[in-house]
Design a protein around this motif. Structure first.
Motif, PDB file in Angstrom:
ATOM      1  N   GLU A  84       0.832  -1.206   0.000  1.00 42.16           N
ATOM      2  CA  GLU A  84       0.000   0.000   0.000  1.00 42.16           C
ATOM      3  C   GLU A  84       0.866   1.257   0.000  1.00 42.16           C
ATOM      4  O   GLU A  84       0.560   2.240  -0.686  1.00 42.16           O
ATOM      5  N   ILE A  85       1.935   1.237   0.781  1.00 40.92           N
ATOM      6  CA  ILE A  85       2.843   2.390   0.847  1.00 40.92           C
ATOM      7  C   ILE A  85       3.480   2.648  -0.512  1.00 40.92           C
ATOM      8  O   ILE A  85       3.501   3.787  -1.011  1.00 40.92           O
ATOM      9  N   ASP A  86       4.002   1.579  -1.150  1.00 41.75           N
ATOM     10  CA  ASP A  86       4.667   1.726  -2.455  1.00 41.75           C
ATOM     11  C   ASP A  86       3.674   2.193  -3.515  1.00 41.75           C
ATOM     12  O   ASP A  86       3.986   3.076  -4.336  1.00 41.75           O
ATOM     13  N   MET A  87       2.467   1.618  -3.492  1.00 46.58           N
ATOM     14  CA  MET A  87       1.448   1.989  -4.479  1.00 46.58           C
ATOM     15  C   MET A  87       1.042   3.451  -4.313  1.00 46.58           C
ATOM     16  O   MET A  87       0.901   4.188  -5.298  1.00 46.58           O
ATOM     17  N   ASN A  88       0.868   3.870  -3.067  1.00 50.99           N
ATOM     18  CA  ASN A  88       0.468   5.249  -2.806  1.00 50.99           C
ATOM     19  C   ASN A  88       1.549   6.224  -3.230  1.00 50.99           C
ATOM     20  O   ASN A  88       1.269   7.270  -3.827  1.00 50.99           O
ATOM     21  N   PHE A  89       2.824   5.895  -2.932  1.00 51.55           N
ATOM     22  CA  PHE A  89       3.917   6.793  -3.273  1.00 51.55           C
ATOM     23  C   PHE A  89       4.101   6.886  -4.786  1.00 51.55           C
ATOM     24  O   PHE A  89       4.302   7.975  -5.344  1.00 51.55           O
ATOM     25  N   ARG A  97      -1.434  10.394   3.421  1.00 51.56           N
ATOM     26  CA  ARG A  97      -1.726   8.959   3.549  1.00 51.56           C
ATOM     27  C   ARG A  97      -0.445   8.136   3.504  1.00 51.56           C
ATOM     28  O   ARG A  97      -0.285   7.178   4.276  1.00 51.56           O
ATOM     29  N   TYR A  98       0.472   8.512   2.633  1.00 54.57           N
ATOM     30  CA  TYR A  98       1.761   7.814   2.564  1.00 54.57           C
ATOM     31  C   TYR A  98       2.500   7.915   3.895  1.00 54.57           C
ATOM     32  O   TYR A  98       3.027   6.924   4.405  1.00 54.57           O
ATOM     33  N   VAL A  99       2.511   9.103   4.488  1.00 52.42           N
ATOM     34  CA  VAL A  99       3.179   9.304   5.780  1.00 52.42           C
ATOM     35  C   VAL A  99       2.505   8.481   6.870  1.00 52.42           C
ATOM     36  O   VAL A  99       3.172   7.829   7.682  1.00 52.42           O
ATOM     37  N   ASN A 100       1.162   8.487   6.890  1.00 47.06           N
ATOM     38  CA  ASN A 100       0.424   7.737   7.910  1.00 47.06           C
ATOM     39  C   ASN A 100       0.678   6.237   7.803  1.00 47.06           C
ATOM     40  O   ASN A 100       0.872   5.551   8.816  1.00 47.06           O
ATOM     41  N   LEU A 101       0.684   5.718   6.569  1.00 44.55           N
ATOM     42  CA  LEU A 101       0.944   4.294   6.377  1.00 44.55           C
ATOM     43  C   LEU A 101       2.366   3.933   6.783  1.00 44.55           C
ATOM     44  O   LEU A 101       2.611   2.896   7.403  1.00 44.55           O
ATOM     45  N   LEU A 105       3.532   1.285   9.773  1.00 42.66           N
ATOM     46  CA  LEU A 105       4.475   0.184   9.599  1.00 42.66           C
ATOM     47  C   LEU A 105       5.622   0.297  10.597  1.00 42.66           C
ATOM     48  O   LEU A 105       6.018  -0.700  11.221  1.00 42.66           O
ATOM     49  N   PHE A 106       6.129   1.495  10.781  1.00 41.94           N
ATOM     50  CA  PHE A 106       7.236   1.711  11.721  1.00 41.94           C
ATOM     51  C   PHE A 106       6.835   1.371  13.149  1.00 41.94           C
ATOM     52  O   PHE A 106       7.569   0.708  13.881  1.00 41.94           O
ATOM     53  N   LYS A 107       5.639   1.798  13.568  1.00 39.32           N
ATOM     54  CA  LYS A 107       5.243   1.601  14.962  1.00 39.32           C
ATOM     55  C   LYS A 107       5.073   0.118  15.272  1.00 39.32           C
ATOM     56  O   LYS A 107       5.429  -0.342  16.364  1.00 39.32           O
TER      57      LYS A 107
END
Length: 235
Positions: A84-89, A97-101, A105-107
């Motif tokens: 989802e992150i790669d697709m959004n970016f 949304r990219y930052v939130n995703l 993942l980090f948390k």
């Protein structure tokens, strides 16, 4: 109807990597139905940080986007999230949304000890039984400056009002000034018991502050010319 024994309680917490805290358990000892797991500690010791991380974990289970429901393990969940992150970016760049995703993942990678853990459909199985709320800590309270003593009714009339909490936070210094003025007039009028009662109030306040600040407070000093209070420490 669910019985107390069937209610799904949190009985222990494992802290994997929560900033300054790593690799330890918080256990609920002598467990009984309707028991409470309470974290205690000094200001700044990390209680809110641990609870915030727990909220990340629990709220992830009930995400409206159903990522948990489509994953059988955390590693699979991470793969779904990364796609989802790669697709959004690739489609929109660095959006909110990219930052939130990315943050999500980090948390999870930070607080969970193993990506091989099975992802239970916790909310899906228990959504009719669960009561869950997370209340973010409010740490800021602005005490308004004091220009003169005020009437006692200013406080007594506010006890049952909806905004009483905000009012008493902002007027806390005013209340302390009023108590000091009351003590001074009681001294002039030889009302010894009332002088004693006010002093007991300030002694209790000092004891409470010492519990918060680890016993470092020696005295609470009052400057009657400016209506200001100062803390004298043992250091």
């Amino acid at each position: 109807m669910i019985t107390p024994e069937e209610f799904p309680y949190i009985k222990s917490l494992y802290v994997n990597d929560c900033y300054a805290y790593k690799d330890f358990n918080i256990e609920l000892h002598d467990y009984e139905p309707f028991s409470h797991l309470i974290l205690t500690g000094k200001n700044g010791s990390g209680k809110s940080t641990i609870l915030l991380s727990l909220n990340y974990y629990l709220s992830g289970w009930r995400t409206g986007e159903n990522r948990w429901y489509n994953a059988s393990s955390l590693s699979e969940y991470f793969d779904i999230l990364q796609r989802e992150i790669d697709m959004n970016f690739n489609s929109f760049g660095r959006t909110d949304r990219y930052v939130n995703l990315s943050n999500e993942l980090f948390k999870y990678k930070r607080i969970l000890p193993s990506t091989a853990l099975h992802a239970e459909n916790f909310w899906q199985k228990n959504k009719q039984l669960i009561v869950y709320s997370y209340f973010k800590a409010k740490r800021k309270g602005d005490a308004l400056p004091v220009e003169a003593p005020s009437k006692e009714t200013e406080f007594t009339n506010k006890f049952n009002s909806l905004d009483s909490t905000e009012f008493f936070i902002s007027k806390f210094k005013q209340y302390l000034v009023n108590r000091k003025v009351e003590q001074a007039f009681s001294q002039i009028e030889s009302q010894i018991q009332q002088v004693h009662n006010v002093q007991l109030f300030f002694d209790s306040l000092k004891d409470t502050l010492n519990k918060i600040f680890g016993g470092e407070l020696k005295e609470i000093e009052f400057d009657r010319s400016t209506y200001e209070f100062f803390f004298e420490s043992y250091r």
